[in-house]
Design a protein around this motif. Sequence first.
Motif, PDB file in Angstrom:
ATOM      1  N   TYR A  32       0.876  -1.163   0.000  1.00 54.77           N
ATOM      2  CA  TYR A  32       0.000   0.000   0.000  1.00 54.77           C
ATOM      3  C   TYR A  32       0.914   1.214   0.000  1.00 54.77           C
ATOM      4  O   TYR A  32       1.595   1.504   0.988  1.00 54.77           O
ATOM      5  CB  TYR A  32      -0.912  -0.044   1.222  1.00 54.77           C
ATOM      6  CG  TYR A  32      -1.831   1.138   1.375  1.00 54.77           C
ATOM      7  CD1 TYR A  32      -2.754   1.458   0.393  1.00 54.77           C
ATOM      8  CD2 TYR A  32      -1.781   1.935   2.511  1.00 54.77           C
ATOM      9  CE1 TYR A  32      -3.601   2.538   0.538  1.00 54.77           C
ATOM     10  CE2 TYR A  32      -2.633   3.007   2.666  1.00 54.77           C
ATOM     11  CZ  TYR A  32      -3.544   3.308   1.680  1.00 54.77           C
ATOM     12  OH  TYR A  32      -4.385   4.384   1.826  1.00 54.77           O
ATOM     13  N   LEU A  89      -5.559  -7.037   3.447  1.00 58.13           N
ATOM     14  CA  LEU A  89      -5.460  -6.084   4.552  1.00 58.13           C
ATOM     15  C   LEU A  89      -4.000  -5.731   4.757  1.00 58.13           C
ATOM     16  O   LEU A  89      -3.156  -6.619   4.882  1.00 58.13           O
ATOM     17  CB  LEU A  89      -6.041  -6.712   5.822  1.00 58.13           C
ATOM     18  CG  LEU A  89      -6.044  -5.904   7.094  1.00 58.13           C
ATOM     19  CD1 LEU A  89      -6.976  -4.705   6.973  1.00 58.13           C
ATOM     20  CD2 LEU A  89      -6.474  -6.769   8.268  1.00 58.13           C
ATOM     21  N   ARG A  93      -3.278  -1.484   8.831  1.00 62.59           N
ATOM     22  CA  ARG A  93      -4.748  -1.378   8.795  1.00 62.59           C
ATOM     23  C   ARG A  93      -5.238  -0.037   8.266  1.00 62.59           C
ATOM     24  O   ARG A  93      -6.211   0.518   8.749  1.00 62.59           O
ATOM     25  CB  ARG A  93      -5.351  -1.686  10.157  1.00 62.59           C
ATOM     26  CG  ARG A  93      -5.092  -3.125  10.549  1.00 62.59           C
ATOM     27  CD  ARG A  93      -5.848  -3.531  11.748  1.00 62.59           C
ATOM     28  NE  ARG A  93      -5.604  -4.950  11.988  1.00 62.59           N
ATOM     29  CZ  ARG A  93      -6.493  -5.777  12.448  1.00 62.59           C
ATOM     30  NH1 ARG A  93      -7.674  -5.362  12.749  1.00 62.59           N
ATOM     31  NH2 ARG A  93      -6.197  -7.045  12.627  1.00 62.59           N
ATOM     32  N   GLN A  94      -4.563   0.438   7.237  1.00 64.54           N
ATOM     33  CA  GLN A  94      -4.984   1.675   6.576  1.00 64.54           C
ATOM     34  C   GLN A  94      -5.601   1.398   5.205  1.00 64.54           C
ATOM     35  O   GLN A  94      -6.102   2.305   4.556  1.00 64.54           O
ATOM     36  CB  GLN A  94      -3.794   2.628   6.424  1.00 64.54           C
ATOM     37  CG  GLN A  94      -3.292   3.176   7.736  1.00 64.54           C
ATOM     38  CD  GLN A  94      -4.354   4.001   8.442  1.00 64.54           C
ATOM     39  OE1 GLN A  94      -4.936   4.921   7.875  1.00 64.54           O
ATOM     40  NE2 GLN A  94      -4.638   3.650   9.692  1.00 64.54           N
ATOM     41  N   PHE A  95      -5.557   0.128   4.767  1.00 65.97           N
ATOM     42  CA  PHE A  95      -6.116  -0.249   3.475  1.00 65.97           C
ATOM     43  C   PHE A  95      -6.693  -1.649   3.556  1.00 65.97           C
ATOM     44  O   PHE A  95      -6.133  -2.534   4.200  1.00 65.97           O
ATOM     45  CB  PHE A  95      -5.040  -0.213   2.382  1.00 65.97           C
ATOM     46  CG  PHE A  95      -5.497  -0.810   1.076  1.00 65.97           C
ATOM     47  CD1 PHE A  95      -6.294  -0.083   0.208  1.00 65.97           C
ATOM     48  CD2 PHE A  95      -5.159  -2.111   0.744  1.00 65.97           C
ATOM     49  CE1 PHE A  95      -6.724  -0.642  -0.987  1.00 65.97           C
ATOM     50  CE2 PHE A  95      -5.583  -2.673  -0.438  1.00 65.97           C
ATOM     51  CZ  PHE A  95      -6.370  -1.934  -1.307  1.00 65.97           C
ATOM     52  N   CYS A  96      -7.817  -1.820   2.861  1.00 67.75           N
ATOM     53  CA  CYS A  96      -8.446  -3.126   2.779  1.00 67.75           C
ATOM     54  C   CYS A  96      -9.178  -3.236   1.445  1.00 67.75           C
ATOM     55  O   CYS A  96      -9.776  -2.272   0.972  1.00 67.75           O
ATOM     56  CB  CYS A  96      -9.435  -3.292   3.933  1.00 67.75           C
ATOM     57  SG  CYS A  96     -10.361  -4.824   3.861  1.00 67.75           S
ATOM     58  N   TYR A 117     -11.329  -0.030   0.769  1.00 68.50           N
ATOM     59  CA  TYR A 117     -11.527   0.847   1.923  1.00 68.50           C
ATOM     60  C   TYR A 117     -10.173   1.377   2.367  1.00 68.50           C
ATOM     61  O   TYR A 117      -9.170   0.673   2.317  1.00 68.50           O
ATOM     62  CB  TYR A 117     -12.155   0.080   3.092  1.00 68.50           C
ATOM     63  CG  TYR A 117     -13.504  -0.530   2.759  1.00 68.50           C
ATOM     64  CD1 TYR A 117     -14.676   0.199   2.927  1.00 68.50           C
ATOM     65  CD2 TYR A 117     -13.593  -1.831   2.277  1.00 68.50           C
ATOM     66  CE1 TYR A 117     -15.911  -0.365   2.617  1.00 68.50           C
ATOM     67  CE2 TYR A 117     -14.823  -2.387   1.963  1.00 68.50           C
ATOM     68  CZ  TYR A 117     -15.972  -1.653   2.148  1.00 68.50           C
ATOM     69  OH  TYR A 117     -17.199  -2.203   1.829  1.00 68.50           O
ATOM     70  N   GLU A 118     -10.167   2.624   2.828  1.00 70.18           N
ATOM     71  CA  GLU A 118      -8.946   3.241   3.336  1.00 70.18           C
ATOM     72  C   GLU A 118      -9.261   3.983   4.624  1.00 70.18           C
ATOM     73  O   GLU A 118     -10.410   4.374   4.869  1.00 70.18           O
ATOM     74  CB  GLU A 118      -8.356   4.209   2.311  1.00 70.18           C
ATOM     75  CG  GLU A 118      -7.887   3.520   1.042  1.00 70.18           C
ATOM     76  CD  GLU A 118      -7.179   4.450   0.075  1.00 70.18           C
ATOM     77  OE1 GLU A 118      -6.178   5.064   0.488  1.00 70.18           O
ATOM     78  OE2 GLU A 118      -7.635   4.554  -1.067  1.00 70.18           O
ATOM     79  N   VAL A 122     -11.345   0.823   7.600  1.00 71.32           N
ATOM     80  CA  VAL A 122     -10.727  -0.488   7.569  1.00 71.32           C
ATOM     81  C   VAL A 122     -10.919  -1.231   8.893  1.00 71.32           C
ATOM     82  O   VAL A 122     -11.078  -2.456   8.903  1.00 71.32           O
ATOM     83  CB  VAL A 122      -9.220  -0.359   7.227  1.00 71.32           C
ATOM     84  CG1 VAL A 122      -8.531  -1.706   7.298  1.00 71.32           C
ATOM     85  CG2 VAL A 122      -9.056   0.265   5.854  1.00 71.32           C
ATOM     86  N   ALA A 126     -11.887  -5.165   9.269  1.00 73.92           N
ATOM     87  CA  ALA A 126     -10.920  -6.074   9.899  1.00 73.92           C
ATOM     88  C   ALA A 126     -11.572  -6.947  10.965  1.00 73.92           C
ATOM     89  O   ALA A 126     -11.038  -8.011  11.289  1.00 73.92           O
ATOM     90  CB  ALA A 126      -9.757  -5.287  10.481  1.00 73.92           C
TER      91      ALA A 126
END
Length: 129
Positions: A32, A89, A93-96, A117-118, A122, A126
């Motif tokens: 990411y 992921l 945990r800033q992008f999914c 998702y950003e 996220v 998660a």
Amino acid sequence: MSSIKNLEMAAALSAYQHIEIKKSLFSTKVVYTPTQSQVKVYIQEYSPTEGERVERLLGMPLDKMAADIQQKGKPAAGANGNFRLELCLCDDRQFCALQLFRFGDFQYKPVFEPRFYEGKDVEAIALLL
């Protein structure tokens, strides 16, 4: 954990503007780019009942989905399920990215297009893991 090569949504993920795929002789890393965080790939399979719950959860607003998971627990994954969730992921945990599939006619067919998702969104996604 799976590899990006095993994903049905691999093409959509590689085309996403903030994703970089770094290939070497023995491995493929997904990064990411805004945070340079490595993206990990997860594939979960669910029974028909649990898969329908996952589909309902993903149709809810994220805050309601998080509240439902915290209240009732996360859907139980199993082996060889009727539903397949592909989820990517990043470590921070800033992008999914995710996509849900349902098995029919001897193959998995997408329930919806890949979703990305950003940021703070996220954390709710998660909770499915």
